[in-house]
Design an enzyme around this catalytic site. Structure first.
Site, PDB file in Angstrom:
ATOM      1  N   ASP A 297       0.877  -1.177   0.000  1.00  0.00           N
ATOM      2  CA  ASP A 297       0.000   0.000   0.000  1.00  0.00           C
ATOM      3  C   ASP A 297       0.911   1.222   0.000  1.00  0.00           C
ATOM      4  OD1 ASP A 297      -2.192   1.834   0.464  1.00  0.00           O
ATOM      5  OD2 ASP A 297      -3.335   0.169   1.293  1.00  0.00           O
ATOM      6  N   HIS A 331       1.491   1.957  -3.283  1.00  0.00           N
ATOM      7  CA  HIS A 331       0.478   2.778  -3.943  1.00  0.00           C
ATOM      8  C   HIS A 331       0.966   4.200  -4.141  1.00  0.00           C
ATOM      9  CE1 HIS A 331      -3.074  -0.032  -2.666  1.00  0.00           C
ATOM     10  NE2 HIS A 331      -2.178  -0.614  -3.425  1.00  0.00           N
TER      11      HIS A 331
END
Length: 550
Positions: A297, A331
């Protein structure tokens, strides 16, 4: 006393206090960076083997390790030594004045037995929530560290769900064979039936309506812990360790002060849901340097609480230095938000490399968050193979609307309106991205005063600015493959483009759209390489566009 007179007095007092605070607050710059206090420790050493710990990967060493930490702290502090070996353990609770030091070839491996982890009060994405106890935690501590060259492994796979499309066929077969249960459509693996029911049923882990952690026993398996959490601590050092395989976020300092994260390797699988690397939340004075991250993430993320709860906490993340770091998967390389309701300010990011992240510099929020994010500076940032945007601002995080939906809605500005302003990014190179720059504010609160200088961006699409104000680009080169247009401006005000370079034989350089677009100036830019200099759509006015040839 007259009511109007009283209100005037109160307003003047507020202005005086604000001005007085502004004069006392330190002014930071690249020449005057924040100072971060470092912890120090006695040389006394407490070897965990002296407390009965065994490095065989089978014996549970929870009691031995915590006893060593407790005794070390009680005797004035020092080093708790973890020698080489595999040390299986349950939750480790840190204490003040203790340096937990892992030798090279030492692995602290956290147990897959979830009964070892009590349900406690914690935080989930900026709000109070029931969580399983973190593998490593510390609360209200001072002078604490985790150092060495060893590995801390959270055994996160037993905690996490995973989608079938995130794994290869062979990995999926192995995951299914390991136990757990599948979603009814067969496309998601869950660690247990309890996890599945909580997930599919959308059960909340938030501590609302007087709920206590003990009320969540029926969904315990769903309450994934963060690997390392330090809450309200002072002078924290993490140095040299590999932190990997976290059930959720990996490193989470919260409401803490004087943090140093140095020479770390932070690693989570690409499919790790909420597999953030570092989440610095409502912290003051921090340094992140010489770290490598490869996570599932956001990599290095700045947060400060969520919505009303975060605004009531009122603790911005501030005075930070982030330098000489490398991010592989994630991300976002450097990220602010979306839980930033307490604000963020005075953060300096430099000499970082992002290789294959979804986004590079990523800023995100949404109506209802509130908070002010300002005085963020970045320079010498190098990116390669960015899947989406190299530089990204979006105030519509997780908001879905059709492309033809009118975006002229302008609700009244209130405490829930997020504000992003006053930033400068310079000396940035991106070799490969879908889009070079994307900045989208709110109609009622444009993203304001962002300076972009000395950028070279190789991307499919150049730049897009929607609901912005006071944006300036100087000496920016777009190697945009899809060149119609290179730069799009929608309902934005007071934008300056100075010395913009772009590919030869460009079909369209600028698209100017929206009746709220005002004062767009282009200078020191040659138009001979484009077939069409500018296109006006959706009531945009030619009178608001000034193009001065180079």
């Amino acid at each position: 006393m007259n009511r109007k007179f009283l209100l005037l007095v109160l307003a003047l007092v507020a202005i005086f206090n604000a001005d007085n605070f502004a004069q006392k607050a330190p002014v930071y710059s690249w020449q005057n960076l924040p100072k971060i206090a470092q912890p120090s420790f006695k040389k006394d050493t407490f070897n965990i083997t002296k407390f009965g710990a065994k490095p065989d990967g089978i014996s549970l060493n929870t009691q031995s390790i915590n006893k060593a930490i407790e005794e070390c702290s009680q005797k004035g502090g020092g080093v708790v030594l973890v020698p080489q070996g595999i040390w299986l353990t349950g939750p480790v609770v840190m204490k003040s004045n203790v340096n937990l030091h892992l030798k090279k070839s030492a692995t602290l491996l956290f147990s897959t037995d979830k009964s070892q982890y009590a349900i406690v009060e914690g935080f989930y994405e900026g709000k109070r929530a029931a969580r399983n106890q973190s593998p490593i935690s510390g609360t209200d501590l001072e002078n604490v560290a985790i150092t060495g060259q060893g590995i801390i492994d959270g055994n996160g796979d037993v905690w996490r769900a995973v989608n079938k499309n995130q794994l290869t066929d062979e990995q999926w077969k192995h995951k299914v064979a390991s136990g757990g249960v599948l979603k009814d459509d067969g496309k998601v693996w869950y660690p247990s039936e309890q996890f599945k029911q909580a997930s599919v049923g959308g059960k909340s882990m938030l501590l609302l309506d007087g709920k206590k952690p003990s009320d969540f026993q029926d969904m315990k398996d769903y309450l994934r812990p963060n690997l390392v959490v330090f809450t309200r601590c002072k002078k924290v050092l993490l140095d040299g360790i590999t932190f990997q395989n976290s059930p959720a976020w990996c490193l989470h300092p919260l409401m803490s002060q004087d943090l140093t994260l140095r020479n770390l390797y932070v690693k989570n699988p690409e499919y790790a849901h909420n597999g953030d690397g570092m989440d610095i939340e409502s912290c003051k004075n921090f340094l992140i340097e010489n770290c490598t991250l490869d996570v599932g993430d956001d990599a290095i993320c700045i947060k400060s609480g969520k919505d009303e709860e975060g605004r009531k906490r009122g603790m911005p993340t501030e005075n930070g230095i982030i330098r000489n770091n490398t991010v592989y998967n994630g991300h976002g390389g450097f990220v602010v938000g979306s839980e930033m309701s307490g604000g963020a300010r005075n953060i300096f990011v430099s000499d970082c490399t992002f290789m294959g992240t979804d986004k590079g510099l990523r800023f995100k929020s949404v109506r209802g968050r509130g908070g002010i994010v300002e005085h963020i500076y970045a320079k010498n940032i190098y990116m390669k193979d960015i899947a989406q945007e190299a530089i990204f601002f979006d105030m519509y995080y997780f908001v879905k609307f059709a492309t033809d939906t009118p975006r002229d809605e302008r609700p009244v500005v209130n405490e829930g309106t997020p504000i992003f302003r006053n930033m400068k990014f310079e000396n940035i190179v991106c070799s490969g991205a879908n889009k070079g720059v994307f900045v989208r504010g709110l109609p009622e609160m444009p993203i304001e005063n962002i300076q972009l200088e000395n950028l070279t961006l190789q991307s499919e699409i150049g730049a897009e600015f929607v609901d912005t104000k006071g944006i300036s680009l100087k000496n920016v080169t777009f190697h945009a493959n899809k060149t119609k247009p290179v730069i799009s401006v929608v309902n934005s005000n007071s934008l300056t483009f100075d010395s913009v370079k772009y590919p030869t034989s460009t079909e369209l350089l600028f698209s100017i759209s929206g009746d709220r677009t005002k004062a767009i100036a282009v200078k020191n830019t040659d138009s001979k390489n484009t077939k069409n200099k500018v296109e006006f759509t959706d009531k945009a006015s030619l009178n608001e566009f000034i193009f001065s040839e180079k």
